[in-house]
Design a protein around this motif. Structure first.
Motif, PDB file in Angstrom:
ATOM      1  N   ILE A 111       0.840  -1.212   0.000  1.00 53.90           N
ATOM      2  CA  ILE A 111       0.000   0.000   0.000  1.00 53.90           C
ATOM      3  C   ILE A 111       0.868   1.252   0.000  1.00 53.90           C
ATOM      4  O   ILE A 111       0.556   2.248  -0.662  1.00 53.90           O
ATOM      5  N   ALA A 112       1.978   1.206   0.728  1.00 57.87           N
ATOM      6  CA  ALA A 112       2.864   2.371   0.818  1.00 57.87           C
ATOM      7  C   ALA A 112       3.488   2.723  -0.534  1.00 57.87           C
ATOM      8  O   ALA A 112       3.896   3.868  -0.750  1.00 57.87           O
ATOM      9  N   LEU A 113       3.542   1.759  -1.447  1.00 60.13           N
ATOM     10  CA  LEU A 113       4.109   2.006  -2.777  1.00 60.13           C
ATOM     11  C   LEU A 113       3.107   2.648  -3.737  1.00 60.13           C
ATOM     12  O   LEU A 113       3.445   2.903  -4.895  1.00 60.13           O
ATOM     13  N   ALA A 114       1.893   2.907  -3.242  1.00 56.99           N
ATOM     14  CA  ALA A 114       0.832   3.528  -4.062  1.00 56.99           C
ATOM     15  C   ALA A 114       0.637   2.767  -5.367  1.00 56.99           C
ATOM     16  O   ALA A 114       0.828   3.307  -6.459  1.00 56.99           O
ATOM     17  N   PRO A 115       0.233   1.502  -5.306  1.00 61.07           N
ATOM     18  CA  PRO A 115       0.105   0.688  -6.520  1.00 61.07           C
ATOM     19  C   PRO A 115      -1.150   0.984  -7.344  1.00 61.07           C
ATOM     20  O   PRO A 115      -1.339   0.386  -8.394  1.00 61.07           O
ATOM     21  N   GLY A 116      -1.984   1.865  -6.878  1.00 60.16           N
ATOM     22  CA  GLY A 116      -3.249   2.136  -7.560  1.00 60.16           C
ATOM     23  C   GLY A 116      -4.406   1.738  -6.669  1.00 60.16           C
ATOM     24  O   GLY A 116      -4.248   0.929  -5.744  1.00 60.16           O
ATOM     25  N   ASP A 117      -5.578   2.313  -6.953  1.00 58.63           N
ATOM     26  CA  ASP A 117      -6.702   2.089  -6.044  1.00 58.63           C
ATOM     27  C   ASP A 117      -7.148   0.625  -5.995  1.00 58.63           C
ATOM     28  O   ASP A 117      -7.511   0.126  -4.926  1.00 58.63           O
ATOM     29  N   SER A 118      -7.125  -0.082  -7.103  1.00 60.66           N
ATOM     30  CA  SER A 118      -7.583  -1.471  -7.103  1.00 60.66           C
ATOM     31  C   SER A 118      -6.684  -2.354  -6.246  1.00 60.66           C
ATOM     32  O   SER A 118      -7.158  -3.118  -5.406  1.00 60.66           O
ATOM     33  N   LEU A 119      -5.382  -2.247  -6.460  1.00 61.59           N
ATOM     34  CA  LEU A 119      -4.453  -3.052  -5.663  1.00 61.59           C
ATOM     35  C   LEU A 119      -4.453  -2.629  -4.199  1.00 61.59           C
ATOM     36  O   LEU A 119      -4.279  -3.465  -3.306  1.00 61.59           O
ATOM     37  N   THR A 120      -4.646  -1.350  -3.953  1.00 60.47           N
ATOM     38  CA  THR A 120      -4.713  -0.877  -2.567  1.00 60.47           C
ATOM     39  C   THR A 120      -5.911  -1.495  -1.857  1.00 60.47           C
ATOM     40  O   THR A 120      -5.793  -1.996  -0.726  1.00 60.47           O
ATOM     41  N   GLN A 121      -7.068  -1.477  -2.511  1.00 60.40           N
ATOM     42  CA  GLN A 121      -8.258  -2.075  -1.906  1.00 60.40           C
ATOM     43  C   GLN A 121      -8.086  -3.587  -1.760  1.00 60.40           C
ATOM     44  O   GLN A 121      -8.546  -4.181  -0.776  1.00 60.40           O
ATOM     45  N   TRP A 122      -7.446  -4.207  -2.734  1.00 59.06           N
ATOM     46  CA  TRP A 122      -7.196  -5.644  -2.637  1.00 59.06           C
ATOM     47  C   TRP A 122      -6.311  -5.960  -1.435  1.00 59.06           C
ATOM     48  O   TRP A 122      -6.574  -6.918  -0.691  1.00 59.06           O
ATOM     49  N   ALA A 123      -5.272  -5.167  -1.232  1.00 57.62           N
ATOM     50  CA  ALA A 123      -4.357  -5.386  -0.103  1.00 57.62           C
ATOM     51  C   ALA A 123      -5.096  -5.228   1.222  1.00 57.62           C
ATOM     52  O   ALA A 123      -4.876  -5.994   2.172  1.00 57.62           O
ATOM     53  N   LYS A 124      -5.974  -4.238   1.299  1.00 60.11           N
ATOM     54  CA  LYS A 124      -6.753  -4.050   2.530  1.00 60.11           C
ATOM     55  C   LYS A 124      -7.679  -5.235   2.781  1.00 60.11           C
ATOM     56  O   LYS A 124      -7.863  -5.662   3.928  1.00 60.11           O
ATOM     57  N   ALA A 125      -8.252  -5.757   1.706  1.00 60.73           N
ATOM     58  CA  ALA A 125      -9.133  -6.919   1.838  1.00 60.73           C
ATOM     59  C   ALA A 125      -8.349  -8.148   2.309  1.00 60.73           C
ATOM     60  O   ALA A 125      -8.845  -8.954   3.104  1.00 60.73           O
ATOM     61  N   GLN A 126      -7.112  -8.281   1.828  1.00 64.20           N
ATOM     62  CA  GLN A 126      -6.267  -9.389   2.264  1.00 64.20           C
ATOM     63  C   GLN A 126      -5.903  -9.263   3.737  1.00 64.20           C
ATOM     64  O   GLN A 126      -5.831 -10.258   4.462  1.00 64.20           O
ATOM     65  N   LYS A 127      -5.707  -8.042   4.193  1.00 66.80           N
ATOM     66  CA  LYS A 127      -5.449  -7.810   5.619  1.00 66.80           C
ATOM     67  C   LYS A 127      -6.663  -8.231   6.455  1.00 66.80           C
ATOM     68  O   LYS A 127      -6.523  -8.867   7.503  1.00 66.80           O
ATOM     69  N   ALA A 128      -7.848  -7.868   5.988  1.00 65.92           N
ATOM     70  CA  ALA A 128      -9.074  -8.225   6.707  1.00 65.92           C
ATOM     71  C   ALA A 128      -9.250  -9.749   6.750  1.00 65.92           C
ATOM     72  O   ALA A 128      -9.663 -10.309   7.779  1.00 65.92           O
ATOM     73  N   LEU A 129      -8.914 -10.417   5.647  1.00 68.55           N
ATOM     74  CA  LEU A 129      -9.015 -11.873   5.603  1.00 68.55           C
ATOM     75  C   LEU A 129      -8.036 -12.504   6.588  1.00 68.55           C
ATOM     76  O   LEU A 129      -8.389 -13.444   7.325  1.00 68.55           O
ATOM     77  N   ALA A 130      -6.820 -11.981   6.612  1.00 68.42           N
ATOM     78  CA  ALA A 130      -5.808 -12.511   7.536  1.00 68.42           C
ATOM     79  C   ALA A 130      -6.227 -12.283   8.985  1.00 68.42           C
ATOM     80  O   ALA A 130      -6.015 -13.146   9.852  1.00 68.42           O
ATOM     81  N   TYR A 131      -6.837 -11.127   9.249  1.00 72.54           N
ATOM     82  CA  TYR A 131      -7.295 -10.832  10.611  1.00 72.54           C
ATOM     83  C   TYR A 131      -8.364 -11.837  11.029  1.00 72.54           C
ATOM     84  O   TYR A 131      -8.324 -12.375  12.137  1.00 72.54           O
TER      85      TYR A 131
END
Length: 408
Positions: free
Chosen positions: A204-224
């Motif tokens: 997320i810190a690399l600013a990969p774009g909104d789609s990848l950013t949202q995907w990364a957040k979703a992966q964090k939620a899944l891991a949680y």
């Protein structure tokens, strides 16, 4: 003067002759311009200039359809009233005209805003028409009809931008593909939340774009969610060591490890509260009894306590079960203890019921009062011996009833 009047008459006659011959005027241009008025035509005749030629198209409609079309399409009928800019179109004072859309930094959804805008155009034209501004309403709609070339330009611009955006998205997807695969594999392996979160935050810190950013957040939620489910199972296992097996030292040790491993879940699991609970149980535990069960069979003692209960030897059974709470059969001892409390209080309530029946038959007021007082005593024994017995609420209600009877 007569010559000028005659020239004026010829110009007017020619103008109306052209109107009668034209079935339908051509579609208006992108920006309709004001046509010369009748007075301007007269001046042109006086200056002996040639009248402007207008393109026409042949209509095969009937005379009735031709007349109807002329009202809508024929711009010559509006020569004297043509309004070439929206600012000059009058508004109907008796109606409400839709306010223009306010543009903000966040663009509106075209699938909802554009249709709404088009409808507002129709509504506005209808408002003018109903207010009596029929010429202005027609002029307003003519401006709308010529927007098609602009739409083609917008589609071309959109295609160009989509190509550019798509290229950028593809480049970013390729550049961040290794981190994406790493996060996916970590979640598939049910890795702990802190590891997945760290990698996802780096992406997320690399600013990969909104789609990848949202995907990364979703992966964090899944891991949680995955880690929380795993932590809850471990939490239940540790708590059972203390509550059911009286292994307080081991339970506290595992709970402390659990707290260190799942620091991100303290607000959800309340592991510190579990540690405090284990310590309280350990302090209340009979250390001498715990040592006793190191060399004696708790299963045999549990069977004996059950036999004592069946024989209604409540005091002996209670003593043995309290001692068994320091053994590895703590859970079973607690369950049998509740059964003991229930049986004891049932017997006491039965005694109370018999005394109350006797009191109801007694005609002597003093003796009746004495029997009612005696009837309360078994209920007090139940509440004293087993404060948390399964029948506690019923016992309290019975006692309150008897106390009310004494006040009568």
């Amino acid at each position: 003067m007569k010559k000028r009047a005659f020239a004026f008459y010829l110009a007017i006659t020619a103008a109306f002759s052209m109107t009668a011959c034209v079935g339908s005027a051509p579609a208006p241009e992108t920006d309709p311009q004001t046509e010369p008025s009748a007075s301007a035509t007269t001046n042109a005749a006086e200056n002996k200039t040639e009248p402007s030629k207008e393109k026409t198209r042949t209509s095969k409609a009937t005379s009735a359809e031709q007349a109807e079309n002329e009202v809508y399409f024929n711009s010559q009928a509006l020569d004297s009233h043509r309004l070439n800019t929206p600012q000059n179109i009058p508004t109907a004072e008796t109606t409400t005209v839709p306010a223009p859309t306010t543009h903000t930094t966040k663009a509106a959804d075209p699938y909802t805003e554009i249709p709404a805008l088009i409808q507002s155009i129709f509504d506005y034209a209808d408002t003018l028409y109903k207010a009596g501004y029929t010429d202005s309403a027609s002029a307003y709609l003519e401006r709308f009809r010529v927007i098609k070339p602009l739409w083609a330009q917008w589609e071309s611009k959109a295609d160009s931008m989509l190509n550019e955006f798509g290229k950028t998205r593809a480049e970013k997807a390729k550049a961040y593909e290794p981190m994406v695969f790493q996060i996916q594999n970590m979640n598939r392996a049910n890795a702990n939340y802190d590891l997945v979160s760290e990698t996802a935050d780096s992406l997320i810190a690399l600013a990969p774009g909104d789609s990848l950013t949202q995907w990364a957040k979703a992966q964090k939620a899944l891991a949680y969610s995955n880690t929380l489910a795993k932590a809850k199972k471990e939490y239940a296992t540790v708590k059972a060591l203390a509550d059911n097996q009286a292994q307080f030292a081991e339970a506290e040790k595992q709970a402390t490890t659990l707290q260190m491993r799942y620091r991100d879940f303290e607000d959800t699991l309340h592991i510190q509260a579990l540690i405090d609970h284990i310590r309280e149980l350990a302090q209340a535990n009979d250390a001498e009894a715990a040592k006793y069960w190191e060399s004696h069979d708790p299963a045999q003692a549990l069977a004996k306590a059950d036999t004592l209960l069946q024989k209604e030897k409540f005091a002996e059974a209670k003593t043995l079960l309290n001692k068994l709470k320091a053994s590895k059969l703590r859970k079973e001892a607690n369950e049998l203890y509740l059964k003991l409390a229930d049986s004891y209080c049932t017997k006491q309530r039965k005694s109370t019921s018999q005394m109350f029946a006797s009191a109801q038959k007694q005609k002597d007021a003093a003796k009746k009062k004495k029997l009612l007082q005696d009837a309360i005593a078994p209920l007090d024994k139940c509440l004293t011996e087993y404060p948390d017995n399964p029948q506690k609420q019923k016992v309290i209600e019975n006692k309150q009833f008897l106390e009310n009877e004494l006040r009568k």
